[in-house]
Design a protein around this motif. Structure first.
Motif, PDB file in Angstrom:
ATOM      1  N   ALA A 135      19.074  33.376 -10.966  1.00 11.49           N
ATOM      2  CA  ALA A 135      19.352  31.976 -11.295  1.00 11.49           C
ATOM      3  C   ALA A 135      19.859  31.262 -10.050  1.00 11.49           C
ATOM      4  N   TYR A 136      19.890  29.944 -10.121  1.00 13.17           N
ATOM      5  CA  TYR A 136      20.443  29.101  -9.052  1.00 13.17           C
ATOM      6  C   TYR A 136      21.517  28.193  -9.642  1.00 13.17           C
ATOM      7  N   GLY A 137      21.132  27.153 -10.365  1.00 16.99           N
ATOM      8  CA  GLY A 137      22.084  26.381 -11.156  1.00 16.99           C
ATOM      9  C   GLY A 137      22.971  25.412 -10.401  1.00 16.99           C
ATOM     10  N   SER A 138      22.421  24.675  -9.436  1.00 17.01           N
ATOM     11  CA  SER A 138      23.205  23.654  -8.725  1.00 17.01           C
ATOM     12  C   SER A 138      22.294  22.529  -8.240  1.00 17.01           C
ATOM     13  N   TYR A 139      22.894  21.404  -7.944  1.00 18.12           N
ATOM     14  CA  TYR A 139      22.221  20.241  -7.348  1.00 18.12           C
ATOM     15  C   TYR A 139      21.117  19.647  -8.219  1.00 18.12           C
ATOM     16  N   GLY A 140      21.064  20.023  -9.465  1.00 17.85           N
ATOM     17  CA  GLY A 140      19.974  19.543 -10.306  1.00 17.85           C
ATOM     18  C   GLY A 140      18.638  20.168  -9.953  1.00 17.85           C
ATOM     19  N   ILE A 141      18.653  21.254  -9.192  1.00 18.96           N
ATOM     20  CA  ILE A 141      17.410  21.936  -8.807  1.00 18.96           C
ATOM     21  C   ILE A 141      17.001  22.882  -9.932  1.00 18.96           C
ATOM     22  N   SER A 142      15.830  22.642 -10.471  1.00 18.34           N
ATOM     23  CA  SER A 142      15.335  23.480 -11.557  1.00 18.34           C
ATOM     24  C   SER A 142      14.633  24.709 -10.988  1.00 18.34           C
ATOM     25  N   THR A 143      14.874  25.835 -11.624  1.00 22.11           N
ATOM     26  CA  THR A 143      14.242  27.092 -11.207  1.00 22.11           C
ATOM     27  C   THR A 143      13.089  27.373 -12.155  1.00 22.11           C
ATOM     28  N   PHE A 146      10.924  47.339 -14.706  1.00 20.82           N
ATOM     29  CA  PHE A 146      11.971  46.340 -14.831  1.00 20.82           C
ATOM     30  C   PHE A 146      11.533  45.210 -15.762  1.00 20.82           C
ATOM     31  N   VAL A 147      12.496  44.633 -16.448  1.00 19.84           N
ATOM     32  CA  VAL A 147      12.347  43.323 -17.066  1.00 19.84           C
ATOM     33  C   VAL A 147      12.928  42.315 -16.077  1.00 19.84           C
ATOM     34  N   VAL A 148      12.173  41.273 -15.768  1.00 19.47           N
ATOM     35  CA  VAL A 148      12.622  40.220 -14.856  1.00 19.47           C
ATOM     36  C   VAL A 148      12.902  38.968 -15.664  1.00 19.47           C
ATOM     37  N   ALA A 149      14.036  38.328 -15.401  1.00 18.56           N
ATOM     38  CA  ALA A 149      14.419  37.142 -16.166  1.00 18.56           C
ATOM     39  C   ALA A 149      14.973  36.062 -15.241  1.00 18.56           C
ATOM     40  N   ILE A 150      14.591  34.823 -15.516  1.00 22.28           N
ATOM     41  CA  ILE A 150      15.194  33.656 -14.878  1.00 22.28           C
ATOM     42  C   ILE A 150      16.037  32.944 -15.922  1.00 22.28           C
ATOM     43  N   ALA A 151      17.318  32.801 -15.639  1.00 24.58           N
ATOM     44  CA  ALA A 151      18.225  32.088 -16.534  1.00 24.58           C
ATOM     45  C   ALA A 151      18.268  30.615 -16.108  1.00 24.58           C
ATOM     46  N   HIS A 152      17.790  29.734 -16.972  1.00 25.20           N
ATOM     47  CA  HIS A 152      17.736  28.298 -16.653  1.00 25.20           C
ATOM     48  C   HIS A 152      19.065  27.646 -17.044  1.00 25.20           C
ATOM     49  N   ILE A 153      20.073  27.954 -16.281  1.00 23.57           N
ATOM     50  CA  ILE A 153      21.457  27.620 -16.617  1.00 23.57           C
ATOM     51  C   ILE A 153      21.807  26.177 -16.250  1.00 23.57           C
ATOM     52  N   ARG A 154      22.924  25.724 -16.796  1.00 29.24           N
ATOM     53  CA  ARG A 154      23.390  24.367 -16.488  1.00 29.24           C
ATOM     54  C   ARG A 154      23.748  24.232 -15.010  1.00 29.24           C
ATOM     55  N   GLY A 155      23.499  23.053 -14.496  1.00 26.74           N
ATOM     56  CA  GLY A 155      23.591  22.819 -13.058  1.00 26.74           C
ATOM     57  C   GLY A 155      22.211  22.577 -12.475  1.00 26.74           C
ATOM     58  N   GLY A 156      21.193  23.151 -13.133  1.00 32.13           N
ATOM     59  CA  GLY A 156      19.809  22.788 -12.877  1.00 32.13           C
ATOM     60  C   GLY A 156      19.455  21.580 -13.737  1.00 32.13           C
ATOM     61  N   GLN A 157      18.175  21.231 -13.762  1.00 32.40           N
ATOM     62  CA  GLN A 157      17.773  20.038 -14.496  1.00 32.40           C
ATOM     63  C   GLN A 157      16.613  20.332 -15.454  1.00 32.40           C
ATOM     64  N   GLY A 180      23.366  29.686  -5.371  1.00 34.08           N
ATOM     65  CA  GLY A 180      23.164  30.812  -6.284  1.00 34.08           C
ATOM     66  C   GLY A 180      23.964  32.025  -5.861  1.00 34.08           C
ATOM     67  N   GLY A 181      24.308  32.116  -4.569  1.00 33.32           N
ATOM     68  CA  GLY A 181      25.212  33.162  -4.098  1.00 33.32           C
ATOM     69  C   GLY A 181      26.632  32.910  -4.565  1.00 33.32           C
ATOM     70  N   LEU A 182      27.026  31.640  -4.618  1.00 31.58           N
ATOM     71  CA  LEU A 182      28.300  31.276  -5.246  1.00 31.58           C
ATOM     72  C   LEU A 182      28.311  31.748  -6.691  1.00 31.58           C
ATOM     73  N   LEU A 183      27.210  31.506  -7.396  1.00 35.53           N
ATOM     74  CA  LEU A 183      27.084  31.978  -8.772  1.00 35.53           C
ATOM     75  C   LEU A 183      27.292  33.482  -8.854  1.00 35.53           C
ATOM     76  N   MET A 184      26.647  34.238  -7.967  1.00 35.73           N
ATOM     77  CA  MET A 184      26.780  35.693  -7.980  1.00 35.73           C
ATOM     78  C   MET A 184      28.229  36.122  -7.751  1.00 35.73           C
ATOM     79  N   ALA A 185      28.871  35.466  -6.791  1.00 38.83           N
ATOM     80  CA  ALA A 185      30.249  35.841  -6.465  1.00 38.83           C
ATOM     81  C   ALA A 185      31.209  35.486  -7.593  1.00 38.83           C
ATOM     82  N   ALA A 186      30.986  34.338  -8.235  1.00 35.68           N
ATOM     83  CA  ALA A 186      31.837  33.961  -9.358  1.00 35.68           C
ATOM     84  C   ALA A 186      31.653  34.921 -10.530  1.00 35.68           C
ATOM     85  N   VAL A 187      30.405  35.283 -10.792  1.00 33.73           N
ATOM     86  CA  VAL A 187      30.113  36.231 -11.868  1.00 33.73           C
ATOM     87  C   VAL A 187      30.744  37.594 -11.582  1.00 33.73           C
TER      88      VAL A 187
END
Length: 446
Positions: A217-225, A241-252, A300-307
């Motif tokens: 995921a990314y989830g910042s600046y209104g950038i949609s993944t 593997f199962v691969v997943a993109i989480a379309h989290i808030r912070g995107g658009q 998205g690295g901020l996201l990883m570190a916060a998580v």
């Protein structure tokens, strides 16, 4: 001529027949006013967020475009659809819209009732409008892709509705899209919001709670993944593997409000959404709870570190590329070129309200004595956006504080910037290192 800042735009134009080429303003700049312009006959066609958070498209006479009383709605504002971009021709208007969490194509006739969405046979996909020359043409060009379909370029006849495949990007290694499945599901966030999730896996992968999960995921600046094809992910899919993109808030992905709910004083929604998606995928047996891998870069690295701070036991390993982790310090330092322009995204920590909130999630400031998952962190010495010393001090603090014996690998590329080392294929060296790290955590040796 287009001028723009983070939340403000202004366009100027000149009549090509004017020997003095005098430029006039389409619409004078206003706080928080964004717009883009196309020319059609005696009118401007304008995409604008004036009284329309998700944007709308209006038609206005060129001579009076600055007078909003002359505007006529062509695509009215919708709360359930975000107008991403548009193209005009003499007979049709084409709109790239985000609705239902996906990037779609809408074709509307200037005269008559034609108003159609171009269809897709897959549940998760992205259609991207390509600038198409020839204002009188009945054809438009767009690119279609999904997690299982390589980038494919189509011409679409807006009169007949016929679409013609012009090109599909080649994928080496005997790739066959029919060997893979993609899904589009929704995870319930802790506050009840429905988070879209794009999922892919190879046919034959057992969805019984035993598969490893790679969640991005990314989830910042209104950038949609968008769920676009990434050839390097095929390597993971082929390994079960199962691969997943989480379309989290912070995107658009779900419109402007989805972004607003993931920035400034709502930023923590970005982090909890990611965690809640992980829990959903594990609970619904897409993945083994002990084989969950998370990856993100920059914001998205901020996201990883916060998580990692908030839910370390939910992840087997976390991979963070050029992570923005010392948010308080960086946002207090206005000598860094990007800082003041970032106040719209994170807030100004010189104001106590924002300082306290940023401090409550800034990864560096919230490292504590606890077990962390295995971690792989990348940075580049020449990164001008997230300077190398941010992840360096964060890694040092993690090593001093963490109570586990999991590996914490720090990879510093001495010739790379924010986007990695220059060169068409150089990024795959980091991808290979990342996948080797992941597979090592699973005990896979080949």
């Amino acid at each position: 001529i287009a001028l723009q800042s983070t939340q403000q735009t202004e366009w100027r134009y000149a009549d090509a027949h004017d020997p003095d080429l005098r430029f006039r303003t389409v619409l004078p700049r206003e706080p928080n006013l964004e717009y883009q312009v196309e020319h059609l006959g005696e009118d401007f066609i304008i995409r604008t967020n004036w009284r329309a958070p998700n944007f709308r498209i209006i038609r206005a006479p060129i001579a009076a475009s600055a007078d909003k009383r002359t505007w006529t709605d062509v695509i009215p504002h919708r709360t359930d659809a975000f107008v991403e971009s548009f193209e005009v021709s003499t007979r049709h208007l084409t709109v790239n819209e985000r609705s239902g969490g996906l990037l779609k194509m809408r074709v509307k006739a200037w005269h008559g009732t034609q108003d159609v969405l171009i269809d897709s046979s897959e549940p998760a996909y992205a259609m991207t409008l390509v600038e198409t020359p020839g204002v009188d043409s009945s054809k438009l060009r767009y690119v279609y892709t999904s997690l299982t379909t390589p980038r494919s370029t189509y011409d679409y006849d807006m009169d007949s509705g016929h679409k013609e495949l012009k090109k599909t990007d080649a994928v080496l290694g005997g790739f066959d899209a029919t060997n893979y499945i993609t899904e589009f599901v929704h995870a319930t966030a802790r506050d009840g919001k429905q988070i879209p999730v794009s999922v892919a896996y190879r046919k034959g992968t057992r969805l019984d709670g035993s598969a490893p999960l790679y969640q991005y995921a990314y989830g910042s600046y209104g950038i949609s993944t968008d769920p676009t094809f990434r050839s390097n992910w095929v390597s993971l899919l082929d390994r079960g593997f199962v691969v997943a993109i989480a379309h989290i808030r912070g995107g658009q992905e779900l419109g402007r409000q989805w972004y607003e709910d993931g920035r400034l004083l709502h930023k923590k929604n970005t982090f909890t959404d990611f965690i809640d998606v992980t829990e959903y995928l594990v609970q619904h047996r897409y993945a083994d709870k002990d084989k969950v891998f998370a990856e993100g870069g920059s914001a998205g690295g901020l996201l990883m570190a916060a998580v990692a701070n908030m839910a370390p036991h939910d992840y087997r390993a976390i991979i963070a590329y050029v992570p923005f982790v010392d948010v308080v310090t960086s946002m207090l330092d206005e000598s860094i070129p990007l800082t003041t322009n970032e106040f719209d995204e994170w807030g100004n920590p010189k104001q106590k309200l924002y300082y306290d909130y940023i401090r409550s999630y800034s990864p560096y400031d919230n490292v504590r004595a606890q077990d962390y998952p295995a971690m792989l962190v990348f940075t580049g010495l020449w990164d001008s956006q997230v300077q190398y010393y941010e992840p360096t001090k964060w890694v040092a603090k993690l090593r001093a504080a963490k109570t586990d014996h999991h590996p914490l690998v720090f990879s510093v590329n001495m010739t790379a910037g924010h986007g990695g080392k220059s060169g068409r294929f150089q990024r795959y060296h980091d991808t290979a290192r990342e996948y080797a790290f992941i597979l090592d955590q699973l005990g896979v040796t080949q």
